[in-house]
Design a protein around this motif. Structure first.
Motif, PDB file in Angstrom:
ATOM      1  N   UNK A 222       4.268   1.019  -9.760  1.00 30.83           N
ATOM      2  CA  UNK A 222       3.543   1.385  -8.764  1.00 30.83           C
ATOM      3  C   UNK A 222       2.638   2.080  -9.942  1.00 30.83           C
ATOM      4  N   UNK A 223       0.953   1.601  -8.784  1.00 32.09           N
ATOM      5  CA  UNK A 223      -0.268   1.851  -9.613  1.00 32.09           C
ATOM      6  C   UNK A 223      -0.663   3.079  -9.242  1.00 32.09           C
ATOM      7  N   UNK A 224      -2.308   3.445  -8.894  1.00 31.68           N
ATOM      8  CA  UNK A 224      -3.059   4.284  -8.548  1.00 31.68           C
ATOM      9  C   UNK A 224      -2.914   4.053  -6.911  1.00 31.68           C
ATOM     10  N   UNK A 225      -3.287   2.558  -6.751  1.00 29.87           N
ATOM     11  CA  UNK A 225      -3.891   2.353  -5.706  1.00 29.87           C
ATOM     12  C   UNK A 225      -2.807   2.283  -4.759  1.00 29.87           C
ATOM     13  N   UNK A 226      -1.615   0.991  -5.386  1.00 29.01           N
ATOM     14  CA  UNK A 226      -0.389   0.515  -4.425  1.00 29.01           C
ATOM     15  C   UNK A 226       0.474   0.042  -5.419  1.00 29.01           C
TER      16      UNK A 226
ATOM     17  N   UNK B  98       1.096  -0.497  -0.147  1.00 31.30           N
ATOM     18  CA  UNK B  98      -0.482  -0.193   0.183  1.00 31.30           C
ATOM     19  C   UNK B  98       0.930   1.060   0.223  1.00 31.30           C
ATOM     20  N   UNK B  99       0.169   2.258  -0.631  1.00 32.82           N
ATOM     21  CA  UNK B  99       0.849   3.821  -0.496  1.00 32.82           C
ATOM     22  C   UNK B  99       0.965   4.062   0.806  1.00 32.82           C
ATOM     23  N   UNK B 100       2.351   4.401   1.385  1.00 28.87           N
ATOM     24  CA  UNK B 100       1.559   5.965   3.178  1.00 28.87           C
ATOM     25  C   UNK B 100       0.581   6.357   3.129  1.00 28.87           C
ATOM     26  N   UNK B 101       0.620   7.172   1.421  1.00 26.83           N
ATOM     27  CA  UNK B 101      -0.671   8.779   1.898  1.00 26.83           C
ATOM     28  C   UNK B 101      -1.026   8.575   0.697  1.00 26.83           C
ATOM     29  N   UNK B 102      -2.039   9.346   0.035  1.00 30.97           N
ATOM     30  CA  UNK B 102      -3.309   9.554  -0.954  1.00 30.97           C
ATOM     31  C   UNK B 102      -2.456   9.823  -1.992  1.00 30.97           C
ATOM     32  N   UNK B 103      -1.191  10.703  -1.358  1.00 29.41           N
ATOM     33  CA  UNK B 103      -0.942  11.918  -2.872  1.00 29.41           C
ATOM     34  C   UNK B 103       0.813  11.145  -3.027  1.00 29.41           C
ATOM     35  N   UNK B 104       1.397   9.925  -2.755  1.00 23.87           N
ATOM     36  CA  UNK B 104       2.790   9.473  -3.185  1.00 23.87           C
ATOM     37  C   UNK B 104       2.889   9.264  -4.305  1.00 23.87           C
ATOM     38  N   UNK B 105       3.848  10.532  -4.500  1.00 25.91           N
ATOM     39  CA  UNK B 105       3.911   9.573  -5.970  1.00 25.91           C
ATOM     40  C   UNK B 105       4.512   8.175  -6.433  1.00 25.91           C
ATOM     41  N   UNK B 106       3.658   8.696  -7.983  1.00 18.73           N
ATOM     42  CA  UNK B 106       3.814   7.102  -8.974  1.00 18.73           C
ATOM     43  C   UNK B 106       4.658   6.998  -9.242  1.00 18.73           C
ATOM     44  N   UNK B 107       6.211   5.966  -9.603  1.00 23.56           N
ATOM     45  CA  UNK B 107       7.000   6.140 -10.474  1.00 23.56           C
ATOM     46  C   UNK B 107       6.700   5.730 -11.459  1.00 23.56           C
ATOM     47  N   UNK B 108       7.741   6.441 -12.630  1.00 16.66           N
ATOM     48  CA  UNK B 108       6.613   6.161 -13.894  1.00 16.66           C
ATOM     49  C   UNK B 108       7.669   5.481 -15.339  1.00 16.66           C
ATOM     50  N   UNK B 109       8.457   4.637 -14.162  1.00 13.80           N
ATOM     51  CA  UNK B 109       8.884   3.324 -15.267  1.00 13.80           C
ATOM     52  C   UNK B 109       9.033   2.363 -14.294  1.00 13.80           C
TER      53      UNK B 109
ATOM     54  N   UNK C  56       2.644  17.551 -15.381  1.00 17.99           N
ATOM     55  CA  UNK C  56       2.523  17.519 -14.315  1.00 17.99           C
ATOM     56  C   UNK C  56       3.210  16.333 -13.895  1.00 17.99           C
ATOM     57  N   UNK C  57       3.190  15.914 -12.895  1.00 18.72           N
ATOM     58  CA  UNK C  57       3.200  14.387 -12.010  1.00 18.72           C
ATOM     59  C   UNK C  57       2.564  13.590 -12.170  1.00 18.72           C
ATOM     60  N   UNK C  58       3.443  12.251 -12.942  1.00 14.77           N
ATOM     61  CA  UNK C  58       2.022  10.934 -12.782  1.00 14.77           C
ATOM     62  C   UNK C  58       0.456  11.339 -12.204  1.00 14.77           C
ATOM     63  N   UNK C  59       0.883  11.051 -10.610  1.00 19.02           N
ATOM     64  CA  UNK C  59      -0.328  10.995  -9.296  1.00 19.02           C
ATOM     65  C   UNK C  59      -1.212  11.817  -9.882  1.00 19.02           C
ATOM     66  N   UNK C  60      -0.430  13.315 -10.040  1.00 19.39           N
ATOM     67  CA  UNK C  60      -1.305  14.318 -10.325  1.00 19.39           C
ATOM     68  C   UNK C  60      -2.125  14.259 -12.024  1.00 19.39           C
ATOM     69  N   UNK C  61      -1.565  14.011 -12.527  1.00 20.26           N
ATOM     70  CA  UNK C  61      -2.222  13.749 -14.342  1.00 20.26           C
ATOM     71  C   UNK C  61      -3.362  12.462 -13.752  1.00 20.26           C
TER      72      UNK C  61
END
Ligand SMILES: Cc1cc2nc3c(=O)[nH]c(=O)nc-3n(C[C@H](O)[C@H](O)[C@H](O)COP(=O)(O)OP(=O)(O)OC[C@H]3O[C@@H](n4cnc5c(N)ncnc54)[C@H](O)[C@@H]3O)c2cc1C
Length: 522
Positions: free
Chosen positions: A283-287, A257-268, A505-510
């Motif tokens: 890295x997925x959006x949820x975990x 699980x991600x530690x926080x909802x806004x943890x960055x998501x790796x692009x590779x 934008x960041x992966x997470x942001x988009x």
């Protein structure tokens, strides 16, 4: 020979298996031949609840965008429903010498000038050079900052940088299933195949299910996973093991699980070498999906689990709640994939290891190829089968070479696994010959026989030069015009990298915006 009118066209197809292979194949065929009814084309997919899909396979190749578009799903729905994120390549850590500084990218965007000229020799001769991927492609800079390959206003399936996806394998099949059944008219059955009945010719006549139904078809597509029900168990097509070349044969997989909802998501996809294999980190959006693929010849299950836990512990990801799953991998592929009226796609056809995510792209290529060959199957399938088998045997062989390249170029000496991977007897002659050839010449299009290579010369350049391979082109092969072009293109890549890192934008942001607003439809 019967008159043309009497020849049975292939109109009824049964796909056995409801994993990624089954649903992609059903989706590609049903979307390519949309006419249903009396004179139309019919696709039935059968899967057994008792044997669930393997549920791993989260990294894809950029071809997946064209495949999803062909099937007819929207990128917004796909991203939302499969918890998918953007993947822009692979990041290899500790593969060369195992040190902390040892890392390089294999980005999806082609090296500069690739469409016109082979500029790799000019990177090699530059004494002040940065890494190959950094000099020759703007994408490592984007990946290094976990940025997205596009803006929210960029239309669906297009990008400012080439990209694929990371996806939740457990959600991808059901997502495609809904679309295939509701929109494309695929018949979906949940039942188990218990018997295969043959005609006198040796072709399959029908499959018998546990509930007693007989499923007849003109073509049977075996997407039954490692059980390889039709191509392996029924037809007995031999399996060509590659375990003496590619040593990986087991995996431990875990979801973090991600530690926080806004943890960055790796692009590779991050692939970190270990003592007896490597750890994938997606890295997925949820975990995150993390796993250690290793060789049981060099490491026990317990030892591998401990090494995986060390990897997680070093990143602060270790907790008591994690549940680890062990998976066996039988590295290799069938001697042929299409035999009589049966063709194997996915794990039933073969699997090597997840390095460079070659399995789903092979499923896509197989489905596309079957769709292209089907119209020629009216008069019998011998020619279609021969063409398919020749092409896919070539592809499997090339993938073996490309994956092995990553191990052969390593200079790690910390375990037998790495040392033995460089033993001459474990290296295919085809790869050895290429490595000798590439001592004098940077990989280029003509080095490969097919128009549609799974891994092109660009991929070979990224891995060879990312891992410190040296090519020594003869001075008379180089010229000032191309040298100037290379300089210009590398400066252009640097300017583009600076512009994109300041604006994307960041992966997470988009991905959060996609959840809220959706992407612009094409
Ligand atoms: C550790 C690991 C990591 C991986 N990572 C990647 C990756 O990052 N990228 C990538 O491209 N690939 C990856 N792969 C490969 C990827 O998981 C598979 O290629 C993909 O999931 C396709 O699987 P499949 O559909 O062929 O088989 P499965 O998912 O196993 O599906 C088999 C189907 O056949 C059905 N079936 C079996 N027997 C019967 C029967 N008797 N009657 C009816 N139905 C039956 C089952 O019900 C099931 O629906 C990975 C594989 C492993 C092992």
């Amino acid at each position: 020979m019967p008159a043309r009118a009497e020849l049975p066209p292939v109109r009824k197809v049964v796909v056995v298996g409801g994993g990624t292979a089954g649903w992609i194949t059903a989706g590609v065929l049903a979307s390519r031949f949309p006419q249903r009814g009396e004179d139309g084309f019919a696709v039935t997919l059968i899967e057994s609840r008792g044997q669930p899909p393997i549920g791993v396979g989260e990294g894809t190749w950029p071809t997946i965008r064209a495949t999803l578009k062909q099937i007819g799903v929207t990128e917004t729905d796909f991203l939302r429903e499969c918890d998918a994120s953007f993947k822009q390549g692979s990041h290899f850590a500790r593969w060369v010498d195992g040190s902390d500084m040892d890392a390089y990218y294999h980005p999806f965007t082609l090296p500069v000038g690739y469409e016109e000229r082979n500029l790799a020799p000019y990177w090699l001769e530059d004494p002040r050079r940065q890494s190959f991927a950094e000099s020759m492609c703007f994408q490592s800079a984007i990946c290094g900052r976990a940025l997205a390959p596009k803006q929210i206003t960029t239309p669906e399936f297009t990008g400012l940088a080439n990209y694929a996806y990371h996806l939740d394998a457990g959600k991808f099949g059901p997502f495609l299933q809904r679309h295939c059944v509701d929109k494309l008219g695929v018949r979906h059955m949940v039942d188990e195949i218990v018997r295969v009945e043959s005609k006198d010719t040796g072709d399959i006549s029908h499959l018998v299910t546990k509930s007693g139904e007989a499923l007849a078809a003109d073509l049977f597509i075996d997407c039954s996973g490692f059980s390889s029900l039709l191509i392996g168990r029924h037809f007995g097509v031999p399996f060509l093991s590659q375990k003496d070349v590619l040593f990986i044969d087991k995996a431990w997989a875990v979801q973090i699980p991600y530690p926080a909802d806004d943890t960055p998501i790796a692009s590779a996809t991050v692939a970190t070498a270990q003592s007896s294999g490597w750890v994938w980190d997606i890295g997925l959006t949820t975990r995150r999906g993390v796993g250690y693929v290793f060789s049981s010849r060099y490491m026990s299950d317990e030892g591998a689990l401990e090494e995986l836990k060390n990897y997680l512990g070093a990143r602060g990801d270790l907790s008591q709640d994690l549940s680890y799953r062990k998976i066996d991998i039988n590295s290799g592929y069938r001697r042929e994939f299409w035999t009589r009226n049966c063709v194997a796609v996915g794990l039933s056809a073969g699997f090597l290891e997840p390095l460079e995510a070659s399995a789903i792209v092979m499923i896509e290529l197989s489905a596309k190829s079957i769709a292209n060959l089907l119209p020629g199957c009216g008069g019998g399938m011998r020619q279609a089968a021969r063409l398919f088998n020749d092409t896919f045997r070539y592809r499997w062989e090339r993938i073996v070479d490309f994956l092995k390249l990553h191990y052969v170029l390593s200079r790690r000496t910390d375990s037998r696994f790495w040392v033995d991977n460089r033993a001459r007897e474990s290296i295919p002659d085809s790869l050895q010959e290429c490595l000798e050839y590439w001592r004098d010449h940077c990989p280029w299009h003509e080095d490969f026989a097919h128009r549609e290579e799974v891994f092109s010369a660009a991929s070979y350049q990224y891995i060879l030069y990312g891992m410190g391979f040296q090519t020594y082109p003869a001075p008379w092969l180089l010229n000032d015009r191309d040298r100037g072009l290379a300089r210009e293109k590398m400066s252009e890549a640097a300017r583009y990298a600076a512009a994109l890192t300041g604006s994307l934008p960041g992966n997470r942001e988009l991905l959060s915006k996609v959840r809220r607003y959706g992407l612009q439809k094409i």
